[in-house]
Enzyme design. Structure first.
Site: not given
Ligand code: ADP
Length: 372
Positions: A8, A65, A154, A215, A356
């Site tokens: 990842n 990923r 996501h 963000r 994940e």
């Protein structure tokens, strides 16, 4: 031959996990990638370091990923030259993410010839978004020419968490309607109807929607023009402001929710406002997705903040009793995957630990098994 390595590659770190079946055999994170003083010079170097360190015997595949799969990728795929080129073509849509993901794929392909490389996309789960949910109300030709639409992110997490929610409720996945709230450093909401994503808060990029660690989430697009014209800021500067210096960090000075909560508890006004902006945004999305779904079976919290902050969960759902949504304080204070609403509540509120990397390992194994 059931070992799978998951890579990842984030913007400044590379996480890896080596799975033997569902068991984590080895894991680690290389941080400060590309930062002066310390870490590896770039993602290529970081991935090479990992491949040198990890026991690669009996590897069935490597799962990568990949943040942006555009319109093309609706499921995980085996990476060949054409797939690599297609992910490269998507760089303009994800300039902060896809290049790092590609670096990992490039190095792993070169170092491990003959080992299948699988790309697992953050956007894939959202391929079921109805056209009306994916379409921005701008000139259609312009949108078409530049790939402007809602892709959502996501996805690996929303898919896993919504499926797990159905398990917790003891009901078939295809009959359950869930609002999933992934609250990590990045954060997004998703409305899942019978296993299909029908609305999600991140858009063309991961910038839209909920307030995040750094963000802004939703804002008036005219703010960008204003900063350009009045503050004389360049596009890259505004990009950096909204992606890296906004959200909790911009409002309170810290991006870690634990620190925001500690400062709020000590009476810090900036942290209190940051918390309120953050939770109010979540409340609004829950209400909007409730309206879009028409009937909701569960609201599920996941990721760092969602799994660990009882305060955020309680505050985000406060005042929604009329929608059948409420939180039992004792259950909220507990731990593990669980239902935290009172018995007999119309809507179950759940907490689910997302993973994940494990999900990427599973999907990688499925692709390798199907093609190998
Ligand atoms: P990422 O999105 O990078 O995978 P995580 O899902 O691990 O990150 O979420 C990271 C965030 O979770 C941290 O920045 C922190 O704000 C938050 N977090 C972790 N533990 C707690 C906690 N006990 N209480 C509140 N927030 C927490």
């Amino acid at each position: 031959m059931s070992r799978v390595l998951v890579l990842n590659c984030g913007s400044s770190s590379v996480k890896y996990r080596l799975y033997d079946g569902d068991t984590v055999h080895d894991k680690g994170t290389v941080e400060r990638v590309g930062e002066p003083g310390g870490g590896p010079a770039d993602h290529e170097t970081a991935v090479r370091e990992i491949l040198d360190r990890v026991d690669l015997a009996g590897l069935a595949g490597v799962g990568h990923r990949v943040v942006h799969g555009g319109r093309r990728f609706s499921e995980p795929v085996l990476v060949d030259d054409a797939v690599f080129a297609a992910i490269e073509e998507l760089v303009p849509l994800a300039p902060l993410h896809n290049p790092a993901n590609l670096a990992g794929i490039r190095v792993a392909r070169a170092a491990l010839p003959g080992v299948p490389q699988v790309a697992v996309f953050d956007t894939a789960f959202h391929h079921t978004l109805p056209e009306a949910a994916a379409t921005y109300a701008i000139d259609r030709d312009t949108a078409e020419r530049y790939g402007i639409r809602r892709y959502g992110f996501h996805g690996t997490s929303h898919a896993y968490v919504s499926r797990r929610t159905a398990e917790l409720l003891g009901r078939p996945y295809d009959q359950v309607r869930t609002i999933t709230l992934h609250l990590g450093n990045g954060a997004s909401a998703c409305a899942v109807d019978g296993g299909r994503s029908v609305a999600t808060s991140m858009g063309m990029s991961p910038l839209e929607g909920l307030v995040m660690g750094t963000r802004s989430g939703d804002l008036d697009p005219a703010i960008v023009f204003h900063l350009r014209r009045e503050a004389g800021m360049g596009v890259d500067e505004i990009d950096d402001l909204l992606n890296h210096r906004s959200g909790l960090l911009g409002l309170s000075g810290v991006n870690d929710m634990r620190e925001v909560l500690a400062r709020r508890a000590a009476g810090d006004r900036a942290a209190t406002l940051a918390f309120d902006v953050y939770r109010r945004r979540i409340t609004g999305y829950v209400g909007a997705y409730y309206a879009l779904l028409g009937r909701v079976d569960a609201v599920t919290f996941t990721a760092g903040v969602g799994e660990h902050s009882a305060d955020v969960r309680a505050a985000a759902l406060a005042g929604l009793d009329r929608l059948g949504i409420s939180v039992d304080p004792a259950r909220n204070a507990g731990s593990g995957d669980r239902v935290i609403s009172p018995d007999g509540a119309e809507v179950s509120v759940c907490v689910v630990g997302t993973d994940e990397e494990r999900e990427i390992a599973r999907e990688t194994r499925a692709v390798v098994g199907a093609t190998g």
